[in-house]
Design a protein around this motif. Sequence first.
Motif, PDB file in Angstrom:
ATOM      1  N   HIS A   4      10.791  40.114   6.703  1.00  0.00           N
ATOM      2  CA  HIS A   4      10.432  38.700   6.654  1.00  0.00           C
ATOM      3  C   HIS A   4       9.730  38.350   5.341  1.00  0.00           C
ATOM      4  N   ALA A   5       8.766  39.179   4.964  1.00  0.00           N
ATOM      5  CA  ALA A   5       8.079  38.972   3.691  1.00  0.00           C
ATOM      6  C   ALA A   5       9.037  39.183   2.519  1.00  0.00           C
ATOM      7  N   PHE A   6       9.904  40.182   2.644  1.00  0.00           N
ATOM      8  CA  PHE A   6      10.876  40.467   1.583  1.00  0.00           C
ATOM      9  C   PHE A   6      11.786  39.266   1.338  1.00  0.00           C
ATOM     10  N   LEU A   7      12.251  38.631   2.395  1.00  0.00           N
ATOM     11  CA  LEU A   7      13.137  37.478   2.234  1.00  0.00           C
ATOM     12  C   LEU A   7      12.422  36.308   1.560  1.00  0.00           C
ATOM     13  N   ASP A   8      11.157  36.097   1.888  1.00  0.00           N
ATOM     14  CA  ASP A   8      10.381  35.056   1.204  1.00  0.00           C
ATOM     15  C   ASP A   8      10.280  35.355  -0.291  1.00  0.00           C
ATOM     16  N   GLU A   9       9.892  36.590  -0.605  1.00  0.00           N
ATOM     17  CA  GLU A   9       9.743  36.989  -2.011  1.00  0.00           C
ATOM     18  C   GLU A   9      11.066  36.841  -2.766  1.00  0.00           C
ATOM     19  N   THR A  10      12.135  37.306  -2.154  1.00  0.00           N
ATOM     20  CA  THR A  10      13.439  37.293  -2.813  1.00  0.00           C
ATOM     21  C   THR A  10      13.951  35.881  -3.004  1.00  0.00           C
ATOM     22  N   ALA A  11      13.825  35.058  -1.970  1.00  0.00           N
ATOM     23  CA  ALA A  11      14.310  33.677  -2.060  1.00  0.00           C
ATOM     24  C   ALA A  11      13.605  32.915  -3.172  1.00  0.00           C
ATOM     25  N   LEU A  12      12.299  33.077  -3.278  1.00  0.00           N
ATOM     26  CA  LEU A  12      11.555  32.362  -4.316  1.00  0.00           C
ATOM     27  C   LEU A  12      11.839  32.931  -5.694  1.00  0.00           C
ATOM     28  N   ALA A  13      11.985  34.243  -5.796  1.00  0.00           N
ATOM     29  CA  ALA A  13      12.267  34.855  -7.094  1.00  0.00           C
ATOM     30  C   ALA A  13      13.616  34.387  -7.630  1.00  0.00           C
TER      31      ALA A  13
END
Length: 287
Positions: A4-13
């Motif tokens: 869940h945290a990974f998807l947030d980080e990736t989407a914003l990056a």
Amino acid sequence: MNIHAFLDETALAIGSLFAKKYFRKSITSPPFAAHVRGVKLDMPAIRGEGDYVVPAQTLAGELNAAFRITQWLGADYPTIICHHGAGEIPFDFGFSRIFPYDERRIDANLAAIRAPFHRSRDEFFANNHSLANWIAMLAVSVHLVEHLVSYSQQQGTARTVVAGTSLGGFISNLHHIHFNSAAMYAPILGGAYMAHVTLDSVYSKGVASLAKRSPAAIREILDFEPEFVARDNSNVFPLLARFDQIVLFDRHSRTYGEQPIGIMNRGHVTGALSFGRVRRHILSLVD
């Protein structure tokens, strides 16, 4: 880091690589209260279900907003007014999935708001260049919520709930701060400290260096938390995500004090896509 945290980080990056940066031209703006006072909406007469365009005069110039009455069952039913997230195009993407009224029975009047700059992604990123534009957008949405709450009350509906996801959660809380005319508020993945999202979360990847170099100026305009905390918030029922990397749970949960908080074991992206969970949370307030 979980998925869940990974998807947030990736989407914003990834998004920050291609999108125009927030506040790239200007970080000066009158305070939010001044913007609220400066809004004048050209409200159309509401004649049942359908789409309504709302021109707005603001301190940042003329803006264009809209709302949709998707279902009106009458005065015997509660009204739910929802606001979308930032850059959510089409504006009813989440709303139509949270409330699939054409597929299942939902015992409520339903209305969705479109904020200024949300007719297309090009329009959104062309107009996120200044803090004044952003605050004017928020102020128009807050006024539009108020007009719909007033309309609902004039129709004699039992009670009105103002809800929203992400940006819409912040809009819900801003309406609570400045009008508090709804019976209940359901901020989803939102809080009242927007400056924290802008400067201190992964969302900052999309913010221009001009803003990052002047954090005090951003906090002065985008921190609504003191006003929120000063109110009676007993009619506010938030739903947050434990692994949210944008509206960080540990930080933004403090905003709500002793109020009960619904918690999803999700991130910002996966929480916003948890349509069933969001629907149950909102409908629990009108059952």
